[in-house]
Scaffold this active site. Sequence first.
Site, PDB file in Angstrom:
ATOM      1  N   HIS A  96       0.855  -1.192   0.000  1.00  0.00           N
ATOM      2  CA  HIS A  96       0.000   0.000   0.000  1.00  0.00           C
ATOM      3  C   HIS A  96       0.892   1.243   0.000  1.00  0.00           C
ATOM      4  O   HIS A  96       1.943   1.265   0.647  1.00  0.00           O
ATOM      5  CB  HIS A  96      -0.922   0.002   1.227  1.00  0.00           C
ATOM      6  CG  HIS A  96      -1.989   1.052   1.116  1.00  0.00           C
ATOM      7  ND1 HIS A  96      -1.733   2.378   1.368  1.00  0.00           N
ATOM      8  CD2 HIS A  96      -3.290   0.976   0.739  1.00  0.00           C
ATOM      9  CE1 HIS A  96      -2.843   3.077   1.155  1.00  0.00           C
ATOM     10  NE2 HIS A  96      -3.804   2.253   0.778  1.00  0.00           N
ATOM     11  N   GLU A 165      -3.822   1.674  -7.478  1.00  0.00           N
ATOM     12  CA  GLU A 165      -4.237   2.818  -6.676  1.00  0.00           C
ATOM     13  C   GLU A 165      -3.329   4.014  -6.973  1.00  0.00           C
ATOM     14  O   GLU A 165      -2.241   4.135  -6.376  1.00  0.00           O
ATOM     15  CB  GLU A 165      -4.119   2.490  -5.186  1.00  0.00           C
ATOM     16  CG  GLU A 165      -4.973   1.348  -4.726  1.00  0.00           C
ATOM     17  CD  GLU A 165      -5.320   1.488  -3.257  1.00  0.00           C
ATOM     18  OE1 GLU A 165      -6.485   1.669  -2.951  1.00  0.00           O
ATOM     19  OE2 GLU A 165      -4.395   1.455  -2.422  1.00  0.00           O
TER      20      GLU A 165
HETATM   21  C1  PEP Z   1      -6.863   3.277   0.194  1.00  0.00           C
HETATM   22  O1  PEP Z   1      -6.380   3.743   1.204  1.00  0.00           O
HETATM   23  O2  PEP Z   1      -6.478   2.189  -0.223  1.00  0.00           O
HETATM   24  C2  PEP Z   1      -7.907   4.021  -0.507  1.00  0.00           C
HETATM   25  C3  PEP Z   1      -8.267   3.634  -1.700  1.00  0.00           C
HETATM   26  O3  PEP Z   1      -8.430   5.100   0.154  1.00  0.00           O
HETATM   27  P1  PEP Z   1      -9.658   6.030  -0.330  1.00  0.00           P
HETATM   28  O4  PEP Z   1     -10.757   5.134  -0.830  1.00  0.00           O
HETATM   29  O5  PEP Z   1     -10.064   6.778   0.904  1.00  0.00           O
HETATM   30  O6  PEP Z   1      -9.131   6.917  -1.396  1.00  0.00           O
END
Ligand code: PEP
Length: 247
Positions: A96, A165
């Site tokens: 992450h 992400e």
């Molecule tokens: C995350 O922390 O993996 C994430 C996607 O956060 P958010 O949905 O708040 O952007």
Amino acid sequence: MKYFIGNWKMFGVPKSINILNKINSFYLKDKNCKKYRVIVTPPYTLIESYSKHFKNKKIIIGSQNCYQKDHFSSNTSAVSPFMIKSVGAQYTLVGHSDNRIEGDTNHMLKNKVHFALKNNLKVVFCIGENKKEKQNKKTLNVLTRQISQVLDKNLKKNNIIVAYEPIWSIGTGKIPSSMELEKTIIHIKKVLKTTFKSKSPAVLYGGSVDGSNVKIFKKIKEIDGFLIGGASKSSKKFIDIIKNYYR
Ligand code: PEP
């Protein structure tokens, strides 16, 4: 199969299980429930009690991270995949961006993936570019490197999920355009197909997903589910994401 994975980050005490009880009740009544899996990663402190509570129920408990060594060691505050598995977690996030920013290198992540899989945890491997890399049009190069330095064809592909992400999107309310996102997910799947020399594992999107923008994301067929941070701390917001995805 689609995945809705909630990442609680540094949130939750024992009674926060009420949030998950509501999601579990929704799931049991949902006519679409066979089409998706709900996984939640609470902090380490709650994994054991939540895993026991949801044993043989529908919500699956995972961990947000794991240490890059097997079994036991003399690393203060570290928690190994073996220890996480022993208290009932079935999945773990690895890589992450919060942890990469705090120092996780690709070398460390490779070890984390290896030991997590060895201990029969399924891995949700997170990748993503930062704002500067995006501005410099380096996104696809960054993602290729993050994959190739950590994953390889000898790993159990069926126990790996990849979550894309973009760092600039996490917790900011900003999301990629549909065209951009579709192109990126297709690229990731292509790289994974080459890495594993077979079909790509599931690829999720994460970054400011909510009940409203999920209607845009659902049009991108290559997305196999979502990693959800902020909105996973509210049963209503989390359920709205699932409802609007299938509406
Ligand atoms: C995350 O922390 O993996 C994430 C996607 O956060 P958010 O949905 O708040 O952007």
